[in-house]
Design an enzyme around this catalytic site. Structure first.
Site, short mmCIF file in Angstrom:
data_model
loop_
_atom_site.label_atom_id
_atom_site.label_comp_id
_atom_site.label_asym_id
_atom_site.label_seq_id
_atom_site.Cartn_x
_atom_site.Cartn_y
_atom_site.Cartn_z
N SER A 114 0.86 -1.17 0.00
CA SER A 114 0.00 0.00 0.00
C SER A 114 0.90 1.23 0.00
O SER A 114 1.69 1.43 0.92
CB SER A 114 -0.89 -0.03 1.25
N LYS A 172 -1.07 -0.92 -4.39
CA LYS A 172 -2.28 -0.15 -4.04
C LYS A 172 -1.86 1.29 -3.81
O LYS A 172 -0.95 1.56 -3.03
CB LYS A 172 -2.91 -0.75 -2.78
N LYS A 232 -2.85 4.99 -2.50
CA LYS A 232 -3.79 5.78 -1.71
C LYS A 232 -4.17 7.01 -2.53
O LYS A 232 -3.29 7.63 -3.17
CB LYS A 232 -3.13 6.22 -0.40
N ASP A 281 -7.12 3.13 -2.98
CA ASP A 281 -7.84 3.14 -1.71
C ASP A 281 -8.09 4.60 -1.31
O ASP A 281 -7.14 5.36 -1.11
CB ASP A 281 -7.02 2.43 -0.63
N ASN A 285 -10.03 5.54 1.40
CA ASN A 285 -10.34 5.71 2.82
C ASN A 285 -11.52 6.66 3.05
O ASN A 285 -11.45 7.59 3.86
CB ASN A 285 -9.11 6.17 3.60
N GLU A 335 -11.05 0.82 -3.46
CA GLU A 335 -11.35 0.45 -2.06
C GLU A 335 -11.95 1.63 -1.30
O GLU A 335 -11.44 2.75 -1.36
CB GLU A 335 -10.03 0.00 -1.42
N ASP A 345 -13.70 -1.76 3.05
CA ASP A 345 -12.77 -1.94 4.17
C ASP A 345 -13.46 -1.41 5.43
O ASP A 345 -14.11 -2.16 6.17
CB ASP A 345 -11.46 -1.20 3.83
N LYS A 380 -9.74 -7.42 7.61
CA LYS A 380 -8.73 -7.07 8.62
C LYS A 380 -9.24 -7.65 9.93
O LYS A 380 -10.24 -7.16 10.48
CB LYS A 380 -8.63 -5.55 8.78
N GLY A 395 -4.15 -4.51 6.02
CA GLY A 395 -3.13 -4.29 7.03
C GLY A 395 -3.34 -2.96 7.72
O GLY A 395 -4.03 -2.08 7.19
O1 SMG Z 1 -0.36 -2.41 6.72
O2 SMG Z 1 0.58 -2.01 4.81
C1 SMG Z 1 -0.22 -1.75 5.69
C2 SMG Z 1 -1.12 -0.56 5.47
C3 SMG Z 1 -2.20 -0.88 4.53
O3 SMG Z 1 -3.25 0.92 3.43
C4 SMG Z 1 -3.22 0.23 4.40
N1 SMG Z 1 -4.05 0.37 5.42
O4 SMG Z 1 -7.27 1.64 4.62
O5 SMG Z 1 -6.35 -0.19 4.07
C5 SMG Z 1 -6.30 0.89 4.65
C6 SMG Z 1 -5.07 1.38 5.39
C7 SMG Z 1 -5.38 1.79 6.76
C8 SMG Z 1 -4.21 2.14 7.59
S1 SMG Z 1 -4.06 3.79 7.84
C9 SMG Z 1 -3.07 3.94 9.23
MG MG Z 2 -8.33 0.50 3.18
#
Ligand code: SMG
Ligand code: MG
Length: 381
Positions: A135, A161, A163, A188, A190, A213, A238, A262, A290
């Site tokens: 990510s 992935k 962001k 992603d 969020n 995502e 997610d 998760k 993750g």
């Molecule tokens: O663990 O590599 C990892 C991070 C993966 O992008 C990741 N996590 O929305 O999926 C998600 C984000 C949330 C973590 S933000 C601190």
């Molecule tokens: Mg996510």
């Protein structure tokens, strides 16, 4: 098994590079670790909450208070418990799945260590290596993003992935797609977009993405269904999936076609397996998300990712992607982009005592039988 003691630690590890998402930037990983001591063995659990309630509603100080004042005392009061009973002990506490997962997983780890059985085997793992994705946080510039992606692809990651956030989306993703026409890419958001932003998703539709995502609000399945009906790219949820039934409803109404599992977000490995089962039953692929976990949470994730329905690479990167030095011996990725699932008893890994000590910001030991303020008898009037 009787839980005699629970040690809570707040740990902080610097990240190798800041991780920027649509809701903020992290330079350190700060989380709670729990060590449960039973009469048979010890077990570890990692809480995926962060300093602020931004990814989800939970946050470290709140989770710490809940663990200390309600969840750990409930575990002590229960007396003789099996790991499978722990979720039930917490049934009267609404939500707070991240805090609950910490103890569900820790008690299970203790139970499995006592039995000499690995978590992966116990959950029903179908493989001993899993496919790794990475990510990539929002970079300062497009050039910086391209440099990072180039490095990750050279390391062998099977899926990239990206962001995204409003204004830092289509242009950035198109630049990556133009440079690597065959790479497996996803994005992603969020939860950063609104239904009015449909044009962004229509534009992303042309970039051959594996999935988009969590584009919309974390609680809005209905509008995700409306969005999914208008774009070709698969929507993956997610934040919206906090329990198995959320996944069932989301798939039923067409709010997504893929689910990010998760375990730390849904209340632990048992509920994660239920999410997996629901999705598998509906024919929807799942993959392991993750939360920048230390080796403790990473070992937990890897066991989950080994379940048969996990058909897409996860955000399960090696320790070096996050930390100069993990709390556990480092998890490493082979050049083919796969990582071994731990096979030792329980999680199969332990924090290295000196590293744990050096990274601990706060520690509190709770003991069964000791009086806690909330449990003191009410004064008679
Ligand atoms: O663990 O590599 C990892 C991070 C993966 O992008 C990741 N996590 O929305 O999926 C998600 C984000 C949330 C973590 S933000 C601190
Ligand atoms: Mg996510």
């Amino acid at each position: 098994m009787r839980v005699r003691e629970v040690e809570l630690r707040l740990v902080a590890l610097p990240l190798v590079r800041p991780f920027r998402t649509s809701f903020g930037e992290a330079t350190d990983k700060v989380c709670i670790l729990a060590r449960v001591v039973t009469d048979e063995a010890e077990g570890w659990g990692e809480c995926v909450a962060d300093v602020e309630p931004d990814f989800g509603a939970e946050f470290n100080e709140g989770a710490w208070a809940l663990l200390r004042d309600l969840l750990v005392p409930a575990l002590f009061r229960a007396g003789d418990v099996a790991a499978g009973d722990v979720e039930g002990l917490f049934a009267s506490v609404r939500g707070n799945t991240m805090a609950k997962a910490t103890l569900v997983n820790a008690v299970l780890d203790a139970e499995l260590r006592a039995a000499g059985r690995s978590l992966a085997e116990h959950l029903g793992a179908a493989r001993d290596r899993i496919a790794c994705g990475v990510s990539v946080g929002i970079a300062r510039t497009t050039e910086a993003l391209l440099d990072q992606v180039e490095g990750y692809l050279a390391e062998g990651y099977r899926r990239i992935k990206l962001k995204i956030a409003p204004g830092l989306d289509v242009g950035r993703v198109r630049a990556v797609r133009d440079r690597w026409p065959d790479a497996t890419l996803s994005v992603d958001a969020n939860a950063a977009y609104a239904p009015d932003d449909i044009d962004v998703f229509l534009a992303l539709d042309d970039l051959d993405l594996l999935m988009v995502e969590q584009p919309l609000h974390h609680d809005d399945l209905v509008r995700h269904a409306a969005l999914q009906s208008r774009i070709r790219t698969d929507v993956c949820l997610d934040e919206s999936v906090k329990r198995a039934d959320d996944a069932a409803v989301a798939l039923e109404i067409g709010a997504c076609r893929i689910v990010n599992v998760k375990q730390g977000r849904v209340g632990g490995v048992f509920e994660a397996r239920r999410v997996h089962d629901v999705c598998r039953g509906a024919g929807a692929p799942v993959w392991c998300g993750g939360m920048l976990e230390t080796g403790v949470g990473r070992a937990t994730n890897l066991a989950v990712a080994a379940l048969p329905g996990f058909s897409l690479p996860g955000d399960t990167s090696p320790s070096a992607r996050y930390f100069h030095e993990d709390l556990t011996p480092p998890f490493e990725m082979a050049p083919d982009g796969t990582m071994a699932v731990p096979s030792g008893p329980g999680l199969g890994v332990d924090p290295v005592p000196e590293r744990l000590e050096a990274r601990t910001r706060r520690r509190e030991v709770l003991r069964a039988g000791a009086t806690t303020p909330w449990a003191a008898p009410a004064p008679s009037v």
